[in-house]
Design a protein around this motif. Structure first.
Motif, PDB file in Angstrom:
ATOM      1  N   GLY A 192      94.498 -13.082 -12.820  1.00  0.00           N
ATOM      2  CA  GLY A 192      94.047 -13.319 -11.465  1.00  0.00           C
ATOM      3  C   GLY A 192      94.336 -14.742 -11.039  1.00  0.00           C
ATOM      4  O   GLY A 192      95.040 -15.489 -11.716  1.00  0.00           O
ATOM      5  N   ILE A 193      93.797 -15.130  -9.888  1.00  0.00           N
ATOM      6  CA  ILE A 193      93.948 -16.508  -9.429  1.00  0.00           C
ATOM      7  C   ILE A 193      93.291 -17.470 -10.412  1.00  0.00           C
ATOM      8  O   ILE A 193      93.857 -18.493 -10.781  1.00  0.00           O
ATOM      9  CB  ILE A 193      93.334 -16.682  -8.029  1.00  0.00           C
ATOM     10  N   GLN A 227     101.905 -26.016 -10.586  1.00  0.00           N
ATOM     11  CA  GLN A 227     102.480 -24.851 -11.261  1.00  0.00           C
ATOM     12  C   GLN A 227     101.514 -23.671 -11.237  1.00  0.00           C
ATOM     13  O   GLN A 227     101.926 -22.518 -11.051  1.00  0.00           O
ATOM     14  CB  GLN A 227     102.840 -25.200 -12.713  1.00  0.00           C
ATOM     15  N   HIS A 228     100.238 -23.939 -11.402  1.00  0.00           N
ATOM     16  CA  HIS A 228      99.226 -22.885 -11.317  1.00  0.00           C
ATOM     17  C   HIS A 228      99.241 -22.261  -9.918  1.00  0.00           C
ATOM     18  O   HIS A 228      99.182 -21.040  -9.770  1.00  0.00           O
ATOM     19  CB  HIS A 228      97.846 -23.472 -11.635  1.00  0.00           C
ATOM     20  N   LEU A 229      99.343 -23.110  -8.898  1.00  0.00           N
ATOM     21  CA  LEU A 229      99.386 -22.621  -7.526  1.00  0.00           C
ATOM     22  C   LEU A 229     100.600 -21.727  -7.292  1.00  0.00           C
ATOM     23  O   LEU A 229     100.480 -20.609  -6.759  1.00  0.00           O
ATOM     24  CB  LEU A 229      99.397 -23.799  -6.557  1.00  0.00           C
ATOM     25  N   ILE A 230     101.774 -22.185  -7.700  1.00  0.00           N
ATOM     26  CA  ILE A 230     102.998 -21.434  -7.448  1.00  0.00           C
ATOM     27  C   ILE A 230     103.021 -20.113  -8.218  1.00  0.00           C
ATOM     28  O   ILE A 230     103.399 -19.063  -7.676  1.00  0.00           O
ATOM     29  CB  ILE A 230     104.236 -22.285  -7.805  1.00  0.00           C
ATOM     30  N   SER A 231     102.599 -20.129  -9.477  1.00  0.00           N
ATOM     31  CA  SER A 231     102.575 -18.882 -10.246  1.00  0.00           C
ATOM     32  C   SER A 231     101.579 -17.899  -9.643  1.00  0.00           C
ATOM     33  O   SER A 231     101.794 -16.682  -9.671  1.00  0.00           O
ATOM     34  CB  SER A 231     102.231 -19.163 -11.715  1.00  0.00           C
ATOM     35  N   THR A 232     100.502 -18.439  -9.046  1.00  0.00           N
ATOM     36  CA  THR A 232      99.518 -17.576  -8.390  1.00  0.00           C
ATOM     37  C   THR A 232     100.101 -16.919  -7.146  1.00  0.00           C
ATOM     38  O   THR A 232      99.785 -15.756  -6.841  1.00  0.00           O
ATOM     39  CB  THR A 232      98.265 -18.387  -8.028  1.00  0.00           C
ATOM     40  N   LEU A 233     100.968 -17.621  -6.428  1.00  0.00           N
ATOM     41  CA  LEU A 233     101.586 -17.029  -5.248  1.00  0.00           C
ATOM     42  C   LEU A 233     102.456 -15.837  -5.630  1.00  0.00           C
ATOM     43  O   LEU A 233     102.498 -14.832  -4.919  1.00  0.00           O
ATOM     44  CB  LEU A 233     102.406 -18.070  -4.498  1.00  0.00           C
ATOM     45  N   ASP A 234     103.152 -15.937  -6.767  1.00  0.00           N
ATOM     46  CA  ASP A 234     103.909 -14.782  -7.260  1.00  0.00           C
ATOM     47  C   ASP A 234     102.970 -13.639  -7.618  1.00  0.00           C
ATOM     48  O   ASP A 234     103.243 -12.472  -7.328  1.00  0.00           O
ATOM     49  CB  ASP A 234     104.743 -15.178  -8.481  1.00  0.00           C
ATOM     50  N   PHE A 235     101.853 -13.976  -8.264  1.00  0.00           N
ATOM     51  CA  PHE A 235     100.856 -12.960  -8.627  1.00  0.00           C
ATOM     52  C   PHE A 235     100.329 -12.257  -7.379  1.00  0.00           C
ATOM     53  O   PHE A 235     100.207 -11.018  -7.354  1.00  0.00           O
ATOM     54  CB  PHE A 235      99.705 -13.615  -9.398  1.00  0.00           C
ATOM     55  N   LEU A 236     100.021 -13.025  -6.335  1.00  0.00           N
ATOM     56  CA  LEU A 236      99.513 -12.422  -5.100  1.00  0.00           C
ATOM     57  C   LEU A 236     100.544 -11.488  -4.479  1.00  0.00           C
ATOM     58  O   LEU A 236     100.209 -10.388  -4.037  1.00  0.00           O
ATOM     59  CB  LEU A 236      99.112 -13.512  -4.112  1.00  0.00           C
ATOM     60  N   ARG A 237     101.788 -11.913  -4.440  1.00  0.00           N
ATOM     61  CA  ARG A 237     102.844 -11.064  -3.864  1.00  0.00           C
ATOM     62  C   ARG A 237     102.949  -9.750  -4.612  1.00  0.00           C
ATOM     63  O   ARG A 237     103.059  -8.677  -4.003  1.00  0.00           O
ATOM     64  CB  ARG A 237     104.183 -11.790  -3.900  1.00  0.00           C
ATOM     65  N   LEU A 238     102.916  -9.808  -5.941  1.00  0.00           N
ATOM     66  CA  LEU A 238     103.034  -8.596  -6.750  1.00  0.00           C
ATOM     67  C   LEU A 238     101.826  -7.679  -6.593  1.00  0.00           C
ATOM     68  O   LEU A 238     101.884  -6.501  -6.953  1.00  0.00           O
ATOM     69  CB  LEU A 238     103.226  -8.956  -8.217  1.00  0.00           C
ATOM     70  N   ASN A 239     100.733  -8.228  -6.050  1.00  0.00           N
ATOM     71  CA  ASN A 239      99.525  -7.427  -5.850  1.00  0.00           C
ATOM     72  C   ASN A 239      99.230  -7.177  -4.373  1.00  0.00           C
ATOM     73  O   ASN A 239      98.103  -6.838  -4.003  1.00  0.00           O
ATOM     74  CB  ASN A 239      98.329  -8.115  -6.520  1.00  0.00           C
ATOM     75  N   GLY A 240     100.272  -7.336  -3.539  1.00  0.00           N
ATOM     76  CA  GLY A 240     100.171  -6.939  -2.143  1.00  0.00           C
ATOM     77  C   GLY A 240      99.371  -7.856  -1.255  1.00  0.00           C
ATOM     78  O   GLY A 240      98.922  -7.445  -0.176  1.00  0.00           O
ATOM     79  N   VAL A 241      99.188  -9.114  -1.678  1.00  0.00           N
ATOM     80  CA  VAL A 241      98.449 -10.081  -0.857  1.00  0.00           C
ATOM     81  C   VAL A 241      99.445 -11.033  -0.210  1.00  0.00           C
ATOM     82  O   VAL A 241     100.205 -11.715  -0.907  1.00  0.00           O
ATOM     83  CB  VAL A 241      97.436 -10.874  -1.699  1.00  0.00           C
ATOM     84  N   ASN A 242      99.447 -11.098   1.116  1.00  0.00           N
ATOM     85  CA  ASN A 242     100.409 -11.920   1.842  1.00  0.00           C
ATOM     86  C   ASN A 242      99.858 -13.311   2.131  1.00  0.00           C
ATOM     87  O   ASN A 242      98.688 -13.469   2.498  1.00  0.00           O
ATOM     88  CB  ASN A 242     100.785 -11.259   3.168  1.00  0.00           C
ATOM     89  N   TYR A 263      88.743  -7.376  -5.143  1.00  0.00           N
ATOM     90  CA  TYR A 263      89.458  -8.618  -4.850  1.00  0.00           C
ATOM     91  C   TYR A 263      88.910  -9.770  -5.685  1.00  0.00           C
ATOM     92  O   TYR A 263      89.673 -10.494  -6.351  1.00  0.00           O
ATOM     93  CB  TYR A 263      89.367  -8.964  -3.361  1.00  0.00           C
ATOM     94  N   TYR A 264      87.589  -9.984  -5.658  1.00  0.00           N
ATOM     95  CA  TYR A 264      87.037 -11.155  -6.338  1.00  0.00           C
ATOM     96  C   TYR A 264      87.076 -11.033  -7.862  1.00  0.00           C
ATOM     97  O   TYR A 264      87.137 -12.049  -8.560  1.00  0.00           O
ATOM     98  CB  TYR A 264      85.629 -11.459  -5.825  1.00  0.00           C
ATOM     99  N   GLU A 265      87.095  -9.812  -8.363  1.00  0.00           N
ATOM    100  CA  GLU A 265      87.181  -9.651  -9.817  1.00  0.00           C
ATOM    101  C   GLU A 265      88.629  -9.593 -10.297  1.00  0.00           C
ATOM    102  O   GLU A 265      89.009 -10.318 -11.235  1.00  0.00           O
ATOM    103  CB  GLU A 265      86.430  -8.389 -10.242  1.00  0.00           C
ATOM    104  N   ASP A 266      89.456  -8.769  -9.663  1.00  0.00           N
ATOM    105  CA  ASP A 266      90.815  -8.534 -10.168  1.00  0.00           C
ATOM    106  C   ASP A 266      91.852  -9.476  -9.574  1.00  0.00           C
ATOM    107  O   ASP A 266      92.825  -9.839 -10.247  1.00  0.00           O
ATOM    108  CB  ASP A 266      91.235  -7.085  -9.887  1.00  0.00           C
ATOM    109  N   ILE A 267      91.690  -9.855  -8.322  1.00  0.00           N
ATOM    110  CA  ILE A 267      92.657 -10.754  -7.677  1.00  0.00           C
ATOM    111  C   ILE A 267      92.227 -12.209  -7.834  1.00  0.00           C
ATOM    112  O   ILE A 267      92.985 -13.042  -8.346  1.00  0.00           O
ATOM    113  CB  ILE A 267      92.841 -10.409  -6.189  1.00  0.00           C
ATOM    114  N   ALA A 268      91.021 -12.544  -7.408  1.00  0.00           N
ATOM    115  CA  ALA A 268      90.556 -13.926  -7.516  1.00  0.00           C
ATOM    116  C   ALA A 268      90.303 -14.332  -8.960  1.00  0.00           C
ATOM    117  O   ALA A 268      90.374 -15.508  -9.300  1.00  0.00           O
ATOM    118  CB  ALA A 268      89.310 -14.138  -6.668  1.00  0.00           C
ATOM    119  N   GLY A 269      89.992 -13.363  -9.810  1.00  0.00           N
ATOM    120  CA  GLY A 269      89.795 -13.677 -11.219  1.00  0.00           C
ATOM    121  C   GLY A 269      88.428 -14.233 -11.556  1.00  0.00           C
ATOM    122  O   GLY A 269      88.253 -14.941 -12.560  1.00  0.00           O
TER     123      GLY A 269
END
Length: 293
Positions: A131-132, A202-217, A23-29
């Protein structure tokens, strides 16, 4: 004698190291900078040796958190200064590689706190491309039995109280951010949330799409809070730690006792104050499907 100016790191007890490291490496970035002999993993946003620490454990939740300080005095002199304030501090020699002049103490609620003079730089400098990828860890919120007492304690360290939600949620800063710490009076103890600062909306919103595509609700948001006026949304990491993503937070001008004016402020100038709960959590009218308090 002592100037605390930055939230440096948050450390967590971790049961499933594989899931949390992913999570912290691949999702959080964040960038993995080191794994020590005890299996603890250190992650950096960009230049510091670490801003997140994952410590193998049989439980989950906050382990400790740390702030960077500057002082003309030696570590021993800073410790004596803290003791003069009624804070039982001591040298901390382990657990944080490359940090210098680390001081350890427990706050009145029993949370383990570290102060460090130098963080040490990672050899893998810079932000990742996936990542985020936050600017930094922006603030930490913890549950306490008495928020008012906790606020008074951190004033001894030079923190300023910037806002309240009624009498149960106190906000504090050690720099120009609206808050780097907040305290929530609760019947339970533990972290309420850790907040990661985004660059813009814009960074926040694009990150929400990234989270959805990676199974994070997302459990709530985005919306603009009252106290702090940050645009925020929340999700959980793999072990149930609540993570806030935020941008556009208030800038505190301590010398004037106000927040830098913004068009969405109701008060001009906007000063530290006591907010009502119903006017504070969402200025956009976004209902909480799941209560965050």
């Amino acid at each position: 004698m002592l100037h605390v100016f930055k939230l440096g790191f948050a450390a967590f007890h971790v049961q499933d190291m594989q899931a949390m490291k992913k999570y912290y490496e691949d999702i959080a970035g964040f960038t993995l900078t080191e794994t020590d002999k005890n299996g603890s993993a250190y992650f950096s946003t960009s230049t510091d040796h670490h801003n997140i620490v994952l410590i193998p454990s049989d439980r989950s939740g906050i382990h400790s958190f740390g702030f960077q300080y500057e002082s003309e005095g030696s570590r021993e002199e800073v410790i004596e200064h803290l003791k003069s304030l009624g804070i039982e501090a001591s040298k901390a020699e382990d657990g944080h590689p490359v940090m210098k002049d680390v001081i350890a103490f427990q706050d009145p609620e029993g949370y383990s706190v570290r102060l460090f003079r130098e963080t040490g730089e990672t050899k893998k400098k810079g932000f990742k491309s996936a990542g985020i990828v936050p600017n930094k860890i922006g603030h930490l919120s913890v549950r306490v039995s008495d928020a008012k007492a906790q606020v008074e304690f951190y004033k001894k360290l030079g923190f300023d109280n910037t806002d309240w939600i009624e009498d149960f949620f106190g906000f504090m800063t050690c720099n120009r951010d609206h808050h780097v710490l907040n305290f929530f009076t609760s019947e339970t103890k533990g972290m309420h949330h850790l907040a990661l600062e985004m660059r813009n909306y814009q960074h926040l919103i694009s990150t929400l799409d990234f989270l959805r595509l990676n199974g994070v609700n997302i459990v709530w948001g985005p919306s603009r809070h009252g106290a702090g006026h940050n645009i925020a949304c929340y999700h959980y990491d793999p072990e149930g730690n609540l993570i806030e993503l935020f941008t556009d937070g208030d800038v505190y001008i301590k010398e004037l006792g106000i927040f830098d004016p913004r068009p969405w402020h109701k008060d001009f100038p906007q000063k530290p104050k006591v907010w009502k709960t119903d006017e504070c959590l969402s200025l956009w009218g976004v209902d909480f499907e799941k209560a965050l308090v």
